[in-house]
Scaffold this motif. Structure first.
Motif, PDB file in Angstrom:
ATOM      1  N   LYS A  73       0.839  -1.201   0.000  1.00 59.97           N
ATOM      2  CA  LYS A  73       0.000   0.000   0.000  1.00 59.97           C
ATOM      3  C   LYS A  73       0.875   1.253   0.000  1.00 59.97           C
ATOM      4  O   LYS A  73       2.033   1.208   0.379  1.00 59.97           O
ATOM      5  N   ASP A  74       0.286   2.370  -0.412  1.00 60.25           N
ATOM      6  CA  ASP A  74       0.952   3.658  -0.280  1.00 60.25           C
ATOM      7  C   ASP A  74       0.761   4.106   1.165  1.00 60.25           C
ATOM      8  O   ASP A  74      -0.371   4.170   1.650  1.00 60.25           O
ATOM      9  N   VAL A  75       1.846   4.394   1.851  1.00 57.72           N
ATOM     10  CA  VAL A  75       1.790   4.774   3.262  1.00 57.72           C
ATOM     11  C   VAL A  75       2.301   6.203   3.409  1.00 57.72           C
ATOM     12  O   VAL A  75       3.365   6.546   2.877  1.00 57.72           O
ATOM     13  N   TYR A  76       1.533   7.015   4.127  1.00 53.80           N
ATOM     14  CA  TYR A  76       1.923   8.389   4.432  1.00 53.80           C
ATOM     15  C   TYR A  76       2.021   8.535   5.943  1.00 53.80           C
ATOM     16  O   TYR A  76       1.021   8.422   6.648  1.00 53.80           O
ATOM     17  N   ILE A  78       2.525  11.044   8.784  1.00 57.72           N
ATOM     18  CA  ILE A  78       2.405  12.481   8.990  1.00 57.72           C
ATOM     19  C   ILE A  78       3.390  12.885  10.086  1.00 57.72           C
ATOM     20  O   ILE A  78       3.335  12.371  11.208  1.00 57.72           O
ATOM     21  N   THR A  79       4.294  13.792   9.737  1.00 64.77           N
ATOM     22  CA  THR A  79       5.367  14.152  10.648  1.00 64.77           C
ATOM     23  C   THR A  79       5.754  15.613  10.455  1.00 64.77           C
ATOM     24  O   THR A  79       5.404  16.228   9.446  1.00 64.77           O
ATOM     25  N   ARG A  80       6.468  16.145  11.422  1.00 64.98           N
ATOM     26  CA  ARG A  80       6.996  17.510  11.317  1.00 64.98           C
ATOM     27  C   ARG A  80       8.456  17.507  10.861  1.00 64.98           C
ATOM     28  O   ARG A  80       9.021  18.548  10.596  1.00 64.98           O
ATOM     29  N   GLN A  81       9.046  16.317  10.810  1.00 72.46           N
ATOM     30  CA  GLN A  81      10.466  16.199  10.470  1.00 72.46           C
ATOM     31  C   GLN A  81      10.641  15.669   9.049  1.00 72.46           C
ATOM     32  O   GLN A  81      10.054  14.645   8.690  1.00 72.46           O
ATOM     33  N   ASN A  82      11.465  16.354   8.263  1.00 72.53           N
ATOM     34  CA  ASN A  82      11.771  15.866   6.919  1.00 72.53           C
ATOM     35  C   ASN A  82      12.558  14.572   7.031  1.00 72.53           C
ATOM     36  O   ASN A  82      13.482  14.462   7.839  1.00 72.53           O
ATOM     37  N   GLN A  83      12.145  13.606   6.231  1.00 70.86           N
ATOM     38  CA  GLN A  83      12.796  12.304   6.250  1.00 70.86           C
ATOM     39  C   GLN A  83      12.644  11.703   4.861  1.00 70.86           C
ATOM     40  O   GLN A  83      11.595  11.852   4.221  1.00 70.86           O
ATOM     41  N   ALA A  84      13.668  11.022   4.394  1.00 75.05           N
ATOM     42  CA  ALA A  84      13.621  10.399   3.071  1.00 75.05           C
ATOM     43  C   ALA A  84      12.614   9.253   3.065  1.00 75.05           C
ATOM     44  O   ALA A  84      12.437   8.555   4.074  1.00 75.05           O
ATOM     45  N   ALA A  85      11.962   9.064   1.925  1.00 75.89           N
ATOM     46  CA  ALA A  85      11.018   7.962   1.765  1.00 75.89           C
ATOM     47  C   ALA A  85      11.740   6.625   1.940  1.00 75.89           C
ATOM     48  O   ALA A  85      12.938   6.510   1.655  1.00 75.89           O
ATOM     49  N   LYS A  86      10.999   5.639   2.426  1.00 77.85           N
ATOM     50  CA  LYS A  86      11.521   4.274   2.560  1.00 77.85           C
ATOM     51  C   LYS A  86      10.560   3.348   1.823  1.00 77.85           C
ATOM     52  O   LYS A  86       9.443   3.124   2.288  1.00 77.85           O
ATOM     53  N   ASN A  87      10.985   2.852   0.675  1.00 81.48           N
ATOM     54  CA  ASN A  87      10.155   1.966  -0.141  1.00 81.48           C
ATOM     55  C   ASN A  87       8.802   2.633  -0.420  1.00 81.48           C
ATOM     56  O   ASN A  87       8.747   3.669  -1.032  1.00 81.48           O
ATOM     57  N   ASN A  88       7.719   2.059   0.108  1.00 79.56           N
ATOM     58  CA  ASN A  88       6.370   2.581  -0.142  1.00 79.56           C
ATOM     59  C   ASN A  88       5.932   3.608   0.907  1.00 79.56           C
ATOM     60  O   ASN A  88       4.781   4.032   0.905  1.00 79.56           O
ATOM     61  N   GLN A  90       6.058   7.267   2.586  1.00 80.36           N
ATOM     62  CA  GLN A  90       6.389   8.685   2.435  1.00 80.36           C
ATOM     63  C   GLN A  90       6.239   9.363   3.795  1.00 80.36           C
ATOM     64  O   GLN A  90       5.247   9.147   4.484  1.00 80.36           O
ATOM     65  N   PHE A  91       7.207  10.171   4.166  1.00 74.19           N
ATOM     66  CA  PHE A  91       7.114  10.949   5.400  1.00 74.19           C
ATOM     67  C   PHE A  91       6.641  12.341   4.993  1.00 74.19           C
ATOM     68  O   PHE A  91       7.371  13.097   4.365  1.00 74.19           O
ATOM     69  N   TYR A  92       5.392  12.632   5.328  1.00 76.24           N
ATOM     70  CA  TYR A  92       4.690  13.803   4.798  1.00 76.24           C
ATOM     71  C   TYR A  92       4.699  14.942   5.812  1.00 76.24           C
ATOM     72  O   TYR A  92       4.231  14.770   6.947  1.00 76.24           O
TER      73      TYR A  92
END
Length: 178
Positions: A73-76, A78-88, A90-92
């Motif tokens: 699945k596409d996973v989001y 939700i965070t305040r910290q920028n972080q690189a995506a890991k596979n599926n 996304q750190f939004y």
């Protein structure tokens, strides 16, 4: 015909409204474990292709499993910290309403909100949740992390179904009236 995807909260809470103890402990959920009974979870998860959850919930899940679920699945997160995506995953860090409106406008299955309380309350405040499936665990915790905070506005809901299970769990399925 409106085929817009729905954002659905699927979560468990104690009878007095807590999703975890003050320190984030979820052990109380084990009182309803009953063999292979999954309380409709697998059927629900198969009806979604996107998961939204808060960073604290994401971090908690990682302490409970070897590999984060929902690999398909596409996973989001939700965070305040920028972080690189890991596979599926996304750190939004942007506006949550913008994300949800974008996801709802795209073709696909429904969207699963997996918590936690901060995300749920923000989504409710912005009138973005369409349905809630709440499993009520037969225990009073007394305190902890409340599912619903005191900042919510009055929200009318409609009971779609209720089901009681052998171990005392009661599952309530509501639609949010808009």
């Amino acid at each position: 015909m409106n085929t817009e995807r729905k954002l659905i909260l699927y979560i468990a809470m104690s009878l007095d409204g807590f999703i975890a103890t003050e320190n984030g402990n979820l052990d109380f959920l084990s009182i309803v474990e009953n063999g292979d009974e999954d309380y409709g979870y697998n059927q629900f998860v198969n009806s979604v292709d996107t998961v939204i959850l808060g960073r604290k919930t994401y971090d908690k899940v990682l302490t409970l499993v070897d590999e984060f679920p929902h690999q398909d699945k596409d996973v989001y997160v939700i965070t305040r910290q920028n972080q690189a995506a890991k596979n599926n995953i996304q750190f939004y860090t942007e506006d949550l309403q913008t994300l949800v409106n974008k996801l709802k406008s795209e073709p696909g299955k429904n969207i699963y909100c997996d918590g936690g309380a901060e995300i749920v309350n923000l989504l409710l405040k912005q009138n973005l949740i369409d349905e809630m499936i709440i499993s009520v665990i037969p225990i009073l915790l007394g305190n902890g992390i409340k599912l619903f905070n005191n900042q919510l506005q009055e929200t009318k809901i409609h009971l779609l179904s209720s089901k009681a299970f052998e171990k005392g769990l009661v599952q309530l399925h509501y639609s949010i009236l808009k």
